[in-house]
Structure formats: structure tokens, C-alpha cells
Design a protein around this motif. Structure first.
Motif, short mmCIF file in Angstrom:
data_model
loop_
_atom_site.label_atom_id
_atom_site.label_comp_id
_atom_site.label_asym_id
_atom_site.label_seq_id
_atom_site.Cartn_x
_atom_site.Cartn_y
_atom_site.Cartn_z
N LYS A 1 -7.67 -2.42 5.73
CA LYS A 1 -7.65 -1.02 4.94
C LYS A 1 -8.18 -1.16 3.71
N ASP A 2 -7.87 -2.00 2.74
CA ASP A 2 -8.34 -2.33 1.60
C ASP A 2 -7.97 -3.82 1.03
N GLY B 1 -2.81 1.73 -6.45
CA GLY B 1 -3.24 2.81 -5.62
C GLY B 1 -3.40 4.27 -6.15
N TYR C 1 -6.46 4.41 -8.30
CA TYR C 1 -7.88 4.67 -7.39
C TYR C 1 -7.78 6.11 -7.00
N HIS D 1 -12.88 3.35 -4.25
CA HIS D 1 -12.50 2.69 -3.20
C HIS D 1 -12.08 3.54 -1.95
N THR E 1 -9.82 5.37 -1.63
CA THR E 1 -8.26 5.17 -1.47
C THR E 1 -7.65 6.56 -1.33
N THR F 1 -3.02 5.74 2.17
CA THR F 1 -3.34 4.19 2.20
C THR F 1 -2.27 3.88 1.21
#
Length: 635
Positions: free
Chosen positions: A210-211, A317, A320, A326, A328, A332
Motif C-alpha cells: 500500500k505505502d 499519514g 501526507y 504519496h 495517501t 490508508t
């Protein structure tokens, strides 16, 4: 473990399936959060569009339509983006979302379906979790059962010298406490370890997919956790071994106190024994509390590291999302928080699992000390099974007790023919009981050999040899069973008639009939509810009921009165008509017509002959006889 490998492998499959259905939960939850966020954004945009459309004039309707068209395009783009966001999800989740989006369902319908799906996933995961425990935990119980049987069987193979050098409490502690700790390894520890690896594997796979960068930040505290675990485990391992040894001492102390409770009470030493037990208990408590303090480092450490991971997931997160980096989104962040929550118990269990492994290692090491002990008394490679006739020969036998160094027999020679009744007499410590121990192969002689019917005793099958020789020991031991159960202990099948006949020969039948439940009367541990004479006579009955060709009585009439002694000797004279009998005693039975009397002193035969012959010699036997007569004379 190999015996139950299929059960274990099936358990691993259930662990994988349970965690697989659990790992779908964060992905569906992330999808729902993104759907909520998008629905909220669309409603805000639509409201702004309506306000703007009401403010324009009629001639600007075309522009308003363009705005509406733009919103429709944005909606289509959102759906496309939503589908794009699910690329890193599991294939089942992707199919589920694709079906849900293709129906153009309302927002409320989507949330309801997702909620029901999460509930179904929890039920499926719980079902496989149940099966996991039914396979691995049940497997550990089977292993515990097998191991206890193996240890008990091995205990019974060990020789007499082993039991003279090891305490009963220590033996019991190893079989109970140590086996229990090994079971915790073969069951819960292995289950949680496998669950830990599978959960971390699934979580890391989808987090990195996912990241990767966010995953790296979130997982940063875990190496610190690993170092802490390694350090604490080293301390736990050392302390566990010491604590197990202290527990064995404590168990031994308690066992001896319970067995000797009458002696303790007689000498009014309750407080002294309590102080001794309290001292040992305090030592155990201090070390156990010390170990608990070390283990308590785990859980705060877990909480701290997991808390930091959750904080990093939300903080980084969130940055982001705010700055649009990204790709996000809120889904996420939600997924990562759930992944971390899912990892909380497995990671916390690292400490528990490590502790169980270390304790099991220490316990298994203690068990192996005994399991690796090879009994010195074993069957010969080609052991002989034969019916014994009763011809016994001791040839130049020498024996020294290994645990004390006492030289019990020296150049001992004795021939006993089938059907002879031989009495071996001597003072305490002259080596009388050693003869019985050697004849039963509780020990092997250091030099010389013992022959039965011309065959070396060491060539006979041990079980077959002992089955054909009855032994009435000096130290009477009765089990916590009925009177009948104790008498027929040496029989393969119960036989009430034989029990009564043996009791009559031992002159104890009348007293048994006087008990409340007669032969079914339960006696306490070691026969604590009976008198010394009753215990000895029940022990004699237990020896007689086997009806062997060879029988050994080891000072078994010391606790009976003169009248009962005369009665028993009369019965024995009739019972032993055609049997080989060895009567070991420190008293002279002048009323019994023995074929031969052997007088021992310091492990050597000093005189041998019949009663009249030895009296005529006016030697050591005459001295013992006159001393006994003087003790028995009135005044």
C-alpha cells in the motif's frame, strides 16, 4: 511432535486461514472510510454548485450546466480513482468492491453491505481460530500424555541406587511441573509463534504494497522491541533453571513432611519444620518475583512501541493527506492503524512466547537428565525366560554399595538346594538384606556370580525372574488401596479365594474380618491406619499369594508378638513344604526346623549348620542365642 505432525500441519493451515480472513478487514474498512470521505466531498461540492447556480441569471444557465457537467465528470473521476486505490488490495476485496461499485448502489447500501461483510469475516476467522486451538492445543495435550507415560515408564526401569540418590519430591516435580512447561511450548507457544509469523507476514505484505515509505516509518520501533526481547530472554533463561531447582527442593520438603507427619508431631517439631519450609518457600518466592519483574518489562515495552507506531501512522499519514503526497488518503491511515492494532497481541505475545520457550528449554533439560540416565540393571542381549526350580548358588560374591561405599558382602559362598529352608541370621549391618537385594537383581555383585538352576542370574529376563520370586521386605510398604488390593498386588487377575487363603497363612484373616468393610476396607497411605504387626502380616500374605518356587522373608516378623509369631511359623512350615525359602532375621527361631542356619558377621559367613550343630559349637551363634534368651526371660 513427529507423531502428531498431521494434526500440527492442519493447525498451521487453520492459522493461515484465520489470519487471511482477518487481514481483509482493514482493507474493507479503508474502502468504507474512503467512500464516506468521497461522499462527504461530493455533497459539499454539490451544495456549493447549487448556491452558485441560484445566484446566476437566466442567461448564465449554460455556464451552470457546464458546472453540473464538471461535477458529473468529477464523480466519474472519483469512481475511477476509487477503483485505482483498490489495486493494492487482496483479490477477493477487489472483486467485492468491483461488484459493489458496478451496481451504482447508494451510499447507505454500501455501508450496510460492508458492515455485514466485516461481521461475516469475523465469524469465519473465529471459526478457523476455534479449529486452530482444537488441533494444536489438543496436540499438546496428547504430547503431554505421551511424555508423562514415557517418564513414568523410564522411572520404573531405573535401578534401586538411582532412587537412593534422588528425592521423591524432585522426581514428582519433574514429571508434573516440568512436563507442564514443556506442554506450554508444544501447544500455546508454538500456536502463538505461528500466529505471530503469519499475522506479521500478511500485515507487512499489504502495508508495504500500500505505502512502502509510510510502512517504514510505522515499523521503526520494532527493531528496538526485538533488542529488548533478546536482552530480557537471556535473563529469563538463566533464572528459569534456578527457579525450577528451587521448586523441586520445595516439593521435596513438603513431600517428606507429609510422609513423616507422625514423627514430626511426636517430637513436637511442627514449628521447626514450618520454619524450614518457610525458608525454602521464601527463596522460591524471591526468585519467582524477581523473574516476574523481569517479565513485566515486556508488556509496558509492547504498549510503548505499539503506541509509537500508531502515533507515527496518524502523524505522518495525516501530513501526507494534508499536503496531498504519496496519494495517501484517510482510508490508508485507517488501514495502517488497524494493521498496527492487529499486530498488538502477536507482538505482545513475543515476550510471552519467548518466556515459555525459555522455561520449556530449562524444563526439558531437567527431564533429559533422567531420560538419558541408563539403568545399570538391564536385561542381557539374549535374556533367558525359564521356569525356576529353586537351586541357588552364591559363588565368591563381593558387593559394595555405590552410594555409601559400605562393603556389604565379602567372599560370600552359599549353596541352597531346591526345597531347602535356609535362615540367614546376623546383627544389623551384617549384610543379610543385601543377599535378598542381589537375588532379586536390584543390584549386581561387583565380583563373583549368583546362579539359579545352573544359569547366571544376569542372563535371566528381569521381569520373568522377579515374577517367580516372592519377596517380603523388611520395610513394609502398603498402597492406598483396599486390604484385598494390597494382598493381590502381585497377581495378574483378582482372585478372592487366593486372597483369603494367603491371609490365613499370614494369620491376619481374623483381624481383617473384624474390619468394617472386611477385605474391602480402605487403608491409608503406607498403611497408616493399621498397626505394625498388621502391616507386616498383610505384606507376608502379598508374598505368599504368588505361590512361587522361591520365597525370601526379610525380617518380616519383627513387629508381631510371640504367640502370633508361633502361629505364623506353623502356617509357613506347612506352606513351604516343597519350596525354596530364605528367611533373613536377626532373631533365632528355635521352633522352626530349618535345613540350615547361616550366621553372618561383617559380610562373611562365620558359622553354618543346624540349630543343634551350632549350639554344640558354642560359638557366635550360641552367644546370639543366649543373649536372646536372656532378653526374653522375665525380670
Amino acid at each position: 511432535m513427529w507423531k502428531y505432525r498431521w494434526r500440527f500441519l492442519l493447525g498451521l493451515v487453520f492459522i493461515i486461514l484465520s489470519n487471511y480472513f482477518r487481514i481483509l478487514t482493514p482493507q474493507i474498512t479503508g474502502y468504507v472510510v474512503n467512500s464516506v470521505d468521497k461522499e462527504l466531498q461530493e455533497r459539499i461540492a454539490a451544495k456549493k454548485g447549487e448556491e452558485k447556480g441560484a445566484a446566476v441569471k437566466d442567461d448564465d444557465k449554460v455556464a451552470a450546466k457546464r458546472v453540473g457537467g464538471g461535477l458529473a465528470a468529477d464523480k466519474a473521476g472519483d469512481r475511477a480513482g476509487n477503483t485505482k486505490d483498490t489495486v493494492n488490495y487482496d483479490i477477493l476485496v477487489r472483486k467485492f468492491i468491483r461488484v459493489l461499485d458496478s451496481r451504482n448502489s447508494t451510499f447507505g447500501y454500501k455501508v450496510a453491505v460492508c458492515g455485514i461483510t466485516l461481521l461475516v469475516l469475523a465469524l469465519i476467522s473465529g471459526f478457523f481460530l476455534f479449529l486452530m486451538r482444537q488441533t494444536i492445543i489438543v496436540m499438546s495435550r496428547h504430547i503431554e500424555y505421551d511424555q508423562k507415560k514415557e517418564i513414568y515408564d523410564h522411572y520404573q526401569q531405573l535401578d534401586t541406587n538411582f532412587y537412593k540418590t534422588h528425592s521423591t519430591g524432585d522426581l514428582m516435580s519433574r514429571m508434573a511441573e516440568d512436563v507442564s512447561r514443556v506442554r506450554m511450548y508444544t501447544g500455546p507457544a508454538m500456536m502463538y509463534l505461528a500466529n505471530l509469523l503469519v499475522t506479521i507476514g500478511f500485515s507487512l505484505f499489504f502495508m508495504l504494497r500500500k505505502d512502502p515509505l509510510l510502512s517504514l516509518y510505522v515499523l521503526t520501533p520494532l527493531p528496538i522491541l526485538a533488542v529488548t526481547i533478546y536482552y530480557v530472554n537471556t535473563i529469563i533463561h538463566k533464572r528459569s533453571e534456578h527457579i525450577q531447582a528451587l521448586l523441586s527442593n520445595l516439593t521435596t520438603n513438603a513431600q517428606e513432611s507429609y510422609s513423616g507427619i507422625r514423627v514430626i508431631k511426636s517430637f513436637v517439631q511442627e514449628k521447626a519444620m514450618l520454619r524450614f519450609f518457610s525458608h525454602n518457600s521464601e527463596e522460591y518466592r524471591k526468585n519467582a518475583v524477581g523473574l516476574a519483574k523481569v517479565e513485566s518489562i515486556y508488556f509496558p515495552s509492547m504498549g510503548l512501541m505499539i503506541g509509537l507506531s500508531t502515533l507515527l501512522a496518524i502523524l505522518i499519514g495525516g501530513i501526507y493527506v494534508i499536503y496531498g503526497k504519496h496519494n495517501t488518503d484517510l482510508g490508508t491511515i485507517t488501514e495502517f492503524v488497524i494493521y498496527i492494532t492487529m499486530l498488538t497481541f502477536p507482538v505482545s505475545a513475543i515476550g510471552w512466547v519467548a518466556s515459555m520457550v525459555q522455561r520449556a528449554s530449562a524444563s526439558q533439560k531437567r527431564l533429559n537428565e533422567f531420560l538419558d540416565t541408563v539403568p545399570t540393571i538391564q536385561d542381557a542381549p539374549a535374556a533367558v525366560s525359564a521356569i525356576l526350580n529353586g537351586n541357588i548358588s552364591f559363588q565368591e560374591v563381593e558387593f559394595t554399595y555405590p552410594n555409601t561405599g559400605i562393603h556389604a558382602l565379602k567372599e560370600f559362598n552359599l549353596e541352597i538346594r531346591k526345597g531347602e529352608k535356609v535362615v540367614i541370621i546376623g546383627r544389623t549391618g551384617s549384610g543379610k538384606t543385601t543377599i535378598a537385594q542381589l537375588l532379586l537383581r536390584m543390584y549386581d555383585p561387583d565380583k563373583g556370580k549368583i546362579m539359579i538352576d545352573g544359569t547366571d542370574l544376569r542372563r535371566f529376563d528381569l521381569h520373568d525372574l522377579r515374577r517367580q520370586i516372592s519377596y517380603v521386605p523388611q520395610d513394609v510398604f502398603l498402597f492406598s488401596d483396599t486390604v484385598s488390593g494390597n494382598i493381590q498386588f502381585g497377581l495378574d487377575h483378582a482372585d478372592p479365594e487366593k486372597v483369603r487363603l494367603a491371609a490365613r497363612y499370614a494369620s491376619v484373616d481374623k483381624e481383617i474380618e473384624g474390619f468394617a468393610a472386611h477385605y474391602d476396607t480402605l487403608i491409608g497411605e503406607r498403611g497408616v491406619t493399621l498397626s505394625g504387626g498388621q502391616k507386616q502380616r498383610i505384606s507376608i500374605a502379598r508374598g505368599l499369594i504368588k505361590d512361587p518356587e522361591i520365597i525370601v522373608f526379610d525380617d518380616c516378623l519383627s513387629a508381631v508378638d510371640a504367640k502370633t509369631e508361633k502361629e505364623i511359623l506353623g502356617n509357613l512350615y506347612q506352606y513351604l513344604q516343597h519350596k525354596t525359602a530364605i528367611i533373613i532375621t536377626h532373631r533365632i527361631f528355635s521352633l522352626f526346623d530349618f535345613d540350615r542356619i547361616v550366621v553372618l558377621e561383617a559380610g562373611k559367613i562365620v558359622e553354618t549348620g543346624t540349630h543343634r550343630e551350632l549350639i554344640a559349637l558354642n560359638g557366635y551363634y550360641t552367644y546370639l542365642y543366649e543373649q536372646q534368651q536372656a532378653e526374653n526371660s522375665p525380670g
